[in-house]
Design a protein around this motif. Structure first.
Motif, PDB file in Angstrom:
ATOM      1  N   GLY E  71     -88.131  17.227 -45.942  1.00 48.25           N
ATOM      2  CA  GLY E  71     -87.382  18.470 -46.071  1.00 48.25           C
ATOM      3  C   GLY E  71     -86.747  18.601 -47.435  1.00 48.25           C
ATOM      4  O   GLY E  71     -86.928  17.745 -48.303  1.00 48.25           O
ATOM      5  N   GLN E  72     -86.039  19.698 -47.623  1.00 51.61           N
ATOM      6  CA  GLN E  72     -85.405  19.842 -48.923  1.00 51.61           C
ATOM      7  C   GLN E  72     -84.135  20.663 -48.887  1.00 51.61           C
ATOM      8  O   GLN E  72     -83.819  21.350 -47.930  1.00 51.61           O
ATOM      9  CB  GLN E  72     -86.392  20.414 -49.938  1.00 51.61           C
ATOM     10  N   VAL E  73     -83.401  20.549 -49.981  1.00 53.55           N
ATOM     11  CA  VAL E  73     -82.165  21.287 -50.166  1.00 53.55           C
ATOM     12  C   VAL E  73     -82.364  22.191 -51.370  1.00 53.55           C
ATOM     13  O   VAL E  73     -82.809  21.736 -52.419  1.00 53.55           O
ATOM     14  CB  VAL E  73     -80.991  20.322 -50.444  1.00 53.55           C
ATOM     15  N   LEU E  74     -82.103  23.491 -51.166  1.00 51.50           N
ATOM     16  CA  LEU E  74     -82.171  24.423 -52.290  1.00 51.50           C
ATOM     17  C   LEU E  74     -80.759  24.847 -52.650  1.00 51.50           C
ATOM     18  O   LEU E  74     -79.987  25.274 -51.788  1.00 51.50           O
ATOM     19  CB  LEU E  74     -82.982  25.669 -51.924  1.00 51.50           C
ATOM     20  N   PHE E  75     -80.389  24.700 -53.920  1.00 50.04           N
ATOM     21  CA  PHE E  75     -79.083  25.166 -54.377  1.00 50.04           C
ATOM     22  C   PHE E  75     -79.331  26.181 -55.478  1.00 50.04           C
ATOM     23  O   PHE E  75     -79.999  25.875 -56.472  1.00 50.04           O
ATOM     24  CB  PHE E  75     -78.252  23.987 -54.884  1.00 50.04           C
ATOM     25  N   GLN E  76     -78.828  27.364 -55.284  1.00 48.63           N
ATOM     26  CA  GLN E  76     -79.062  28.466 -56.214  1.00 48.63           C
ATOM     27  C   GLN E  76     -80.548  28.631 -56.492  1.00 48.63           C
ATOM     28  O   GLN E  76     -80.960  28.841 -57.623  1.00 48.63           O
ATOM     29  CB  GLN E  76     -78.291  28.238 -57.516  1.00 48.63           C
ATOM     30  N   GLY E  77     -81.339  28.480 -55.427  1.00 51.24           N
ATOM     31  CA  GLY E  77     -82.765  28.717 -55.532  1.00 51.24           C
ATOM     32  C   GLY E  77     -83.564  27.552 -56.069  1.00 51.24           C
ATOM     33  O   GLY E  77     -84.779  27.555 -56.017  1.00 51.24           O
ATOM     34  N   LYS E  78     -82.869  26.503 -56.564  1.00 45.94           N
ATOM     35  CA  LYS E  78     -83.613  25.362 -57.109  1.00 45.94           C
ATOM     36  C   LYS E  78     -83.518  24.157 -56.182  1.00 45.94           C
ATOM     37  O   LYS E  78     -82.444  23.897 -55.605  1.00 45.94           O
ATOM     38  CB  LYS E  78     -83.078  24.986 -58.490  1.00 45.94           C
ATOM     39  N   ALA E  79     -84.627  23.431 -56.077  1.00 46.29           N
ATOM     40  CA  ALA E  79     -84.607  22.247 -55.220  1.00 46.29           C
ATOM     41  C   ALA E  79     -83.658  21.212 -55.825  1.00 46.29           C
ATOM     42  O   ALA E  79     -83.679  20.961 -57.023  1.00 46.29           O
ATOM     43  CB  ALA E  79     -86.017  21.669 -55.105  1.00 46.29           C
ATOM     44  N   VAL E  80     -82.838  20.643 -54.978  1.00 44.95           N
ATOM     45  CA  VAL E  80     -81.878  19.636 -55.431  1.00 44.95           C
ATOM     46  C   VAL E  80     -82.573  18.280 -55.501  1.00 44.95           C
ATOM     47  O   VAL E  80     -83.099  17.804 -54.501  1.00 44.95           O
ATOM     48  CB  VAL E  80     -80.688  19.557 -54.454  1.00 44.95           C
ATOM     49  N   ASP E  81     -82.644  17.697 -56.691  1.00 48.61           N
ATOM     50  CA  ASP E  81     -83.223  16.348 -56.750  1.00 48.61           C
ATOM     51  C   ASP E  81     -82.318  15.416 -57.540  1.00 48.61           C
ATOM     52  O   ASP E  81     -82.731  14.414 -58.083  1.00 48.61           O
ATOM     53  CB  ASP E  81     -84.638  16.381 -57.322  1.00 48.61           C
ATOM     54  N   GLY E  82     -81.066  15.798 -57.597  1.00 50.74           N
ATOM     55  CA  GLY E  82     -80.041  15.019 -58.280  1.00 50.74           C
ATOM     56  C   GLY E  82     -78.827  15.913 -58.247  1.00 50.74           C
ATOM     57  O   GLY E  82     -78.962  17.097 -57.938  1.00 50.74           O
ATOM     58  N   PRO E  83     -77.654  15.369 -58.536  1.00 48.90           N
ATOM     59  CA  PRO E  83     -76.464  16.221 -58.461  1.00 48.90           C
ATOM     60  C   PRO E  83     -76.609  17.432 -59.385  1.00 48.90           C
ATOM     61  O   PRO E  83     -76.774  17.271 -60.592  1.00 48.90           O
ATOM     62  CB  PRO E  83     -75.349  15.283 -58.936  1.00 48.90           C
ATOM     63  N   PRO E  84     -76.606  18.639 -58.807  1.00 51.22           N
ATOM     64  CA  PRO E  84     -76.769  19.833 -59.635  1.00 51.22           C
ATOM     65  C   PRO E  84     -75.461  20.237 -60.288  1.00 51.22           C
ATOM     66  O   PRO E  84     -74.396  19.763 -59.895  1.00 51.22           O
ATOM     67  CB  PRO E  84     -77.214  20.893 -58.627  1.00 51.22           C
TER      68      PRO E  84
END
Ligand SMILES: Nc1ncnc2c1ncn2[C@@H]1O[C@H](COP(=O)(O)OP(=O)(O)OP(=O)(O)O)[C@@H](O)[C@H]1O
Ligand SMILES: Nc1ncnc2c1ncn2[C@@H]1O[C@H](COP(=O)(O)OP(=O)(O)OP(=O)(O)O)[C@@H](O)[C@H]1O
Ligand SMILES: NCCS(=O)(=O)O
Ligand SMILES: [Mg+2]
Ligand SMILES: [Mg+2]
Lengths: 256, 298, 266, 258, 266
Positions: E71-84
């Motif tokens: 699964g994934q986490v989207l923050f402001q439309g971008k996939a989170v792959d490190g602290p945004p």
């Protein structure tokens, strides 16, 4: 496998640099032989039984010296951590002892100990105990207050707190000291063998130097270096059951 | 059988005592030898003082110096000697690159020796004084023997004092143009024989064990004789003790005693004279009759 | 106050004129400004007070970990001048009070050294307590492999396993969910009753303060003193469904809230 | 009593040292041996030979200080990088372990050949020796970081540089100190040893000359001067450490009686 | 679900099929078993769930500190792959997340390094925030010289001072007293409104969960999934006196309690 590749990568680079330096004649081959020669010398050594006698003599001295040094260092650090008066009284004298140069000390020690195996071990132990002692006394002197308070509440005596709280908490740092002590024990063993002769890799280096056998001399130094790496593995292996938790605990901070 | 603890420095001259033990000569003289290796002069003296050793071999000059400083030791046997021009163990070497081509040109230069205030510095001072040069202008730098050739080669020092095998190594090097400045530990007339290595012991031991000292020297003489006769025996020991290959062993010249083994005061007089001349020993500080106890072992 | 002879004869714990300052020289802060109260054997006291007022400082003093500047603490008739026997603490900083090199069961066992029991018995008690706080199956993990609430429960299990007469609990349920919290509350009440433990519990949860207490001690702002002691005459054992709807419960709860609200933050 | 033990001036240490000096003096008086000079004779020599000793001490201190400083400014950052960047650590640490046990005596020839017999060769040996305790302690100290601090650093999106300077370094400093303390004495010790091996000047040279001159008193004098230097240098280090890590010691002190 | 195009276009944060296991090989435990939810800009979400169910794990994954297994986490439309960027966290283990070598003000300032402002402005903001959480006068102390509740408030001040768009709060008020808690709740609501912050707050206090939320996300036991999302249509700004007596408030509170009670502890 990848780990092994990474662990050997740095050494490979070192060898490449060596080969470049010697192949281009930057340094006279009289003093820095080509790798092939050193390799041949190593091969000649490992296929001769005589070498292994010396090898094990060195390893034995080193291991005994290191073990005794570590035990003494931790024991003294523990007692000093328990009694503030003792810790303070020992501070300057340990600072002094640590800085006395062995070449000046050995003649004086001969006077006291004579030229005996005791002298040999004294020099090794004296040389390699400080790293462990400093690490241990540094780590034992400061602790997590909540842990100590917890222990006090549950009725641990000061000695038990020392043994069951401070010591395990200090273990990771103590092992840094042991890691340093391990290489110093090897260093001190070979250096003493150079000074006092007899069997051992240090004596072999001394002989090779006097016989102008540079390839053999470097072969021996390479072997000592590899022995250093092996010692580090040994220390890491002992560290794991005693302080391995720390690595796993700290690793949680990385992306998981 | 009497036990004698012998301290010595592990350098090629050790072959004779090693051979004396291994071949049973010592046993034949009713002696049981315990060998103790030490690294240098200071250790050697304390080894005797602490009782770790009964007797030891050191440079004759060092023994004289020690006695002059008040150490209760005396020489009882001469290990080896030097005699110009044919019997030579010490060399002073300069290089064309450094401009040290004669003794006079050493003035103001940097000189590599194995130790300061030692026979090595004596050698330079003695030869320089004889050549009319001023030794107080040179700077001595102490380096371990194996490092002296390389220091000379890369120009760290302008001249060195060495023995074998380093002498041979330097002279045969094609990287420098080495120049022999002088031979011999001290400046001496041709044919003068003086002591280089000396067997010594504490006064007290010597007083109580003169008989042992005699047998020891007798055994050593026998050992020397047999070795001089058969070079292969020497090589065998060098190979075993130093791990030398045959070629290297063969090329190692040894200060095997040439003439007589008896210690006589006159073997030490030239030394003392030069040491006084160069200021290493204060005039009148040393009576050779105290320092040298000739033991007649014949 | 509470230091009259008759009362202290039966008090298991009594605190008189307790004063304490903390901090280094120039920044020294007066925390406890003369605390007085007492607890009878088997009594359950809860302590409420504004954040930073000195509740933890008070508990540390009761435990003999802090030396009072003035006044004294008597535990079982003896002046406390170091951690006394028969007392356990659940520290507010629970996560740091667990030893990271010991697995959870070992963290419990190490506190039981004064308990007279065989190794097997101790182990059984430790397991029982871990199970009681809902951590069965986690005994062989390290504390740092647990969630915050689970760590807090290990600390509770450890305090309970020692069978101490006096329990000092510094916000021991701050990190657990409502349902677990209710369960833990009942567990604490039950064990306190069963073993006649005296408990002193610091909490910010007013409902909890009332639900658990025989008496509530309300503290003021710094320098802290006891503003009021509120008796809680609700029958025991208590029950989450019935007790919390008891009008008396609601009245006391209201009273405590009023009290707390009256402090301005410093 | 507490003032006496933990005060700024280390009275227990001083008294202990004085005690040793007294024992030494009496013992030497009884032994009355050429090889065992009396403490008072050594004290006298320090006064009489002050000029030479002071010059030698300055030479030695200069080398030790420069060597240690070089080791510190290179090894501290290197240690942090190697501790922080795992891959680099895995590559470089075996190399460190390989070089670490080589006796300085064996390093000297190469150093002389490449750098001559001046200060450079000795400095290399000193830097060499002082580097290992500093770098190894730093690596290990950075590796045992509190995971919450690592998480904080990452959640604040600190750059690697910020992370190393603002989290790794201060968090590791209390442990790095052990390495610094070792490094300082190793620097002093190896300076003296290198002066003994390649002697031109300094306390090592003084000592070597005294040895070959059979002057036990001056040998002891050199050792005592080294001891005094060591006590002063270590005292200064401890003082700086206490100041720098005040937070650390005050926090730890919360474990004591408050 | 929440991953239809229309919704995610406006979602500031969206979580789809999030799975996560933790622990070493043999003891690996499945924590998150497929979490799905989303948050719109300015929305205030509260998360409740049993102790140890994986709330902290979830927050860590949202913050990019854990890497999802699935699964994934989207923050402001971008996939989170490190602290945004634009995200702040108040960690549950607040005391460890404060740097012990920095004084409190420095702990706050240190988090503001990405903020575009002069040194003086930053200092002013940091002081303002410390004052807002009631710590005026303690800015030059070290965190370990503060009480638990005070430390927690430093951590809150730090997160607020960064002016991040998204706040992840892991039981941020667990250690403060009732009155301070109420004040802090209002502070958070006010600042969230003022700066249009999106907030995700984990809490065990059901009243808090309802009071703060636009929507409550209820989590199940391990392996955790979203059991229910409860909208809280209470008007904002809210008020402790009136909102808490609103029948709707009581209804929702009851519903949440019922939900939580239905989980048996594992
Ligand atoms: N080591 C210390 N040095 C200086 N001041 C301290 C120290 N420890 C605590 N304090 C101060 O003492 C006061 C009381 O702290 P304490 O921890 O007792 O409060 P508390 O009532 O437990 O608060 P909370 O409910 O937030 O846990 C606080 O103002 C704090 O700043
Ligand atoms: N590092 C870890 N290794 C192994 N298991 C872990 C680790 N961290 C957490 N866990 C497990 O993951 C589960 C969820 O932990 P998490 O901290 O997310 O719970 P939580 O919902 O935040 O609980 P709480 O309300 O008690 O804080 C727990 O069962 C815990 O044991
Ligand atoms: N030669 C001593 C080295 S160390 O142990 O101090 O690192
Ligand atoms: Mg508190
Ligand atoms: Mg959590």
């Amino acid at each position: 496998m990848l780990l092994l590749a990474r662990r050997t990568f740095g050494l490979l680079i070192f060898l490449v640099i060596w080969e470049i330096v010697t192949a281009t004649g930057l340094v006279s081959p009289d003093y820095m032989p080509r790798l092939a020669l050193i390799g041949a010398a190593i091969w000649a050594f490992v296929t001769s039984g005589d070498f292994w006698l010396n090898f094990f003599a060195t390893v034995q001295r080193m291991l005994i010296g290191l073990s005794v040094a570590v035990v003494i260092a931790i024991a003294v650090a523990l007692v000093a951590a328990r009694f503030a008066l003792l810790r303070r009284a020992l501070e300057p004298i340990t600072d002094i002892l640590r800085s006395l140069p062995p070449p000046a000390l050995v003649p004086l020690l001969i006077f006291v100990l004579g030229i005996t195996p005791a002298l040999f071990y004294f020099v090794i132990i004296f040389g390699c105990m400080w790293a462990t002692y400093i690490s241990a006394s540094n780590a034992l002197s400061t602790v997590e207050p909540v842990q100590v308070n917890t222990a006090k509440i549950y009725g641990l005596t000061d000695w038990q707190i020392l043994w069951q709280i401070r010591l395990p908490a200090a273990m990771p740092e103590i092992f840094t000291g042991i890691r340093l002590s391990a290489s110093v024990s090897l260093l001190a063993t070979t250096a003493t063998e150079m000074l006092l002769g007899g069997q051992g890799l240090g004596a072999m280096i001394y002989n090779a130097g006097f016989s102008l056998l540079w390839d053999q001399m470097y072969a021996l130094m390479f072997i000592i270096g590899l022995l250093g790496i092996a010692m580090n593995f040994l220390v890491a292996a002992v560290r794991y059951p005693l302080a391995g938790w720390q690595s796993r605990y700290s690793a949680m901070g990385a992306a998981a | 059988m009497d036990t004698v603890k012998v301290a010595y420095m592990k350098i090629p001259p050790l072959v004779s005592i090693k051979y004396a033990i291994d071949s049973g000569i010592m046993e034949a003289h009713d002696l049981n030898i315990e060998l103790t290796v030490v690294n240098g002069g200071p250790e050697l003296m304390t080894a005797l003082a602490s009782g770790s050793a009964d007797i030891g071999q050191t440079a004759a000059g060092i023994a004289l110096l020690a006695r002059s400083k008040g150490l209760p030791i005396a020489v009882f046997g001469t290990g080896d000697t030097e005699r110009q021009p044919d019997y030579n163990h010490n060399w002073l070497i300069g290089t064309e690159e450094a401009g040290t081509t004669d003794l006079k040109s050493l003035e103001g230069k940097t000189i590599g020796v194995v130790a300061k205030n030692s026979p090595a510095t004596l050698a330079f001072m003695s030869h320089m004084v004889a050549a009319g040069a001023d030794p107080s202008t040179v700077e001595f730098v102490a380096l371990p023997f194996p490092q002296l050739p390389s220091a000379l080669e890369v120009g760290n020092v302008d001249a060195v004092h060495v023995g074998e095998p380093f002498h041979g190594m330097i002279m045969s090097s094609d990287k420098i143009n080495a120049v022999e400045l002088a031979n011999g530990l001290i400046h001496s007339d041709e044919g003068t024989e003086y002591a280089l290595g000396a067997w010594f012991a504490q006064d007290k031991w010597l007083a109580e064990n003169e008989d042992i000292a005699k047998r020891f020297l007798a055994a050593m003489e026998q050992s020397y004789r047999e070795l001089v006769e058969d070079r292969s025996k020497v090589n065998a020991i060098l190979m075993a003790e130093f791990g030398m290959p045959e070629g290297a062993a063969n090329a190692t010249p040894l200060p095997l005693k040439a003439k007589s083994f008896t210690t006589t005061i006159d073997q030490y007089e030239p030394l003392l004279e030069q040491m006084v001349l160069t200021g290493m020993i204060e005039d009148g500080k040393l009576d050779l009759n105290d320092a040298v106890r000739a033991v007649d072992y014949k | 106050m509470f230091d009259d002879g008759a009362a202290s004869a039966v008090d298991i714990l009594s605190v008189t004129g307790l004063q304490k300052s903390l901090g280094s020289r120039s920044e020294r802060l007066k925390i406890l400004g003369g605390i007085e109260f007492a607890a009878k054997p088997g009594e359950f006291l809860t302590i409420v007070g504004p954040s930073g007022c000195g509740k933890t400082t008070l508990l540390m003093s009761l435990a003999g970990l802090y030396v009072p500047d003035e006044g004294q603490v008597l535990f079982q008739g003896k002046a406390v001048d170091g951690p006394p026997e028969g007392l356990s603490v659940v520290f507010q900083d629970y996560s740091r009070s667990l030893l990271p090199w010991k697995r959870n069961i070992a963290n419990v066992l190490f506190a039981m050294r004064r308990l007279k029991a065989t190794k097997e018995e101790k182990r059984a008690i430790a397991m029982e307590m871990l199970e009681a706080v809902g951590l069965k199956g986690f005994e062989d993990r390290y504390p740092w492999e647990l969630s915050g609430g689970m760590q807090q429960r290990v600390a509770i299990a450890r305090a309970l396993a020692t069978r101490s007469k006096l329990l000092l609990l510094d916000e021991p349920l701050a990190a657990v969910d409502a349902q677990t919290r209710a369960d833990m509350q009942d567990l604490l009440l039950r064990l306190a009753k069963q073993f006649n433990k005296t408990c002193i519990l610091v909490t910010h949860d007013v409902e909890e303060a009332v639900y658990m207490a025989d008496r509530i001690v309300v503290l003021s702002n710094r320098p802290t003193h006891v503003v009021e002691e509120i008796e809680v005459p609700l029958a025991k054992p208590r029950d989450h469904l019935t007790t919390r709807e008891d009008p008396e419960f609601l009245r006391i709860r209201h009273e405590v809230i009023e009290r707390i609200r009256s402090f301005k933050r410093s | 009593m507490d003032r006496f033990i933990n005060g700024r001036i280390n009275w227990p240490g001083i008294i202990f040292i004085l005690l040793i000096l007294v024992v030494w003096e009496v013992w030497a008086m009884i032994a009355d041996s050429f090889y065992f000079p009396r403490a008072s004779a050594v004290a006298l020599t320090i006064v009489e030979d002050w000029g030479n000793l002071w010059a030698a001490t300055l030479d030695t201190l200069r080398r030790a200080a420069i060597g240690f400083a070089i080791a510190l400014v290179t090894m501290l950052p290197l240690g942090i990088v190697l501790g922080r960047v795992r891959v680099l650590g895995e590559i470089v640490e075996p190399v460190l372990e390989f070089f670490r046990p080589l006796p300085p005596i064996a390093v000297v020839p190469l150093a002389i050949m490449l750098l001559g017999i001046g200060d450079a060769a000795k400095l290399v040996v000193v830097v060499w020796g002082a580097s290992f305790p500093i770098v190894i302690n730093t690596i290990d100290a950075v590796k045992v970081q509190d995971p919450m601090q690592a998480r904080l650093a990452r959640s604040l999106r600190l750059t690697t540089w910020e992370r190393m300077t603002m989290i790794d370094l201060p968090a590791a400093l209390p442990r790095i100190f052990a390495g610094i303390k070792l490094g300082i004495t190793v620097a002093l010790l190896l300076t003296v040893v290198s002066e003994i091996i390649v002697s031109t000047n300094g306390l090592g040279d003084y000592l070597r000359i005294a040895q070959s001159d059979f002057s036990m008193t001056r040998v002891m004098t050199a050792l005592i001067v080294i001891a005094i230097v060591s006590v002063i240098v270590n005292g200064a280090t401890n003082w700086a450490n206490r100041r720098l890590l005040d937070w650390h010691y005050r926090r730890s002190a919360l474990a004591g009686r408050q």
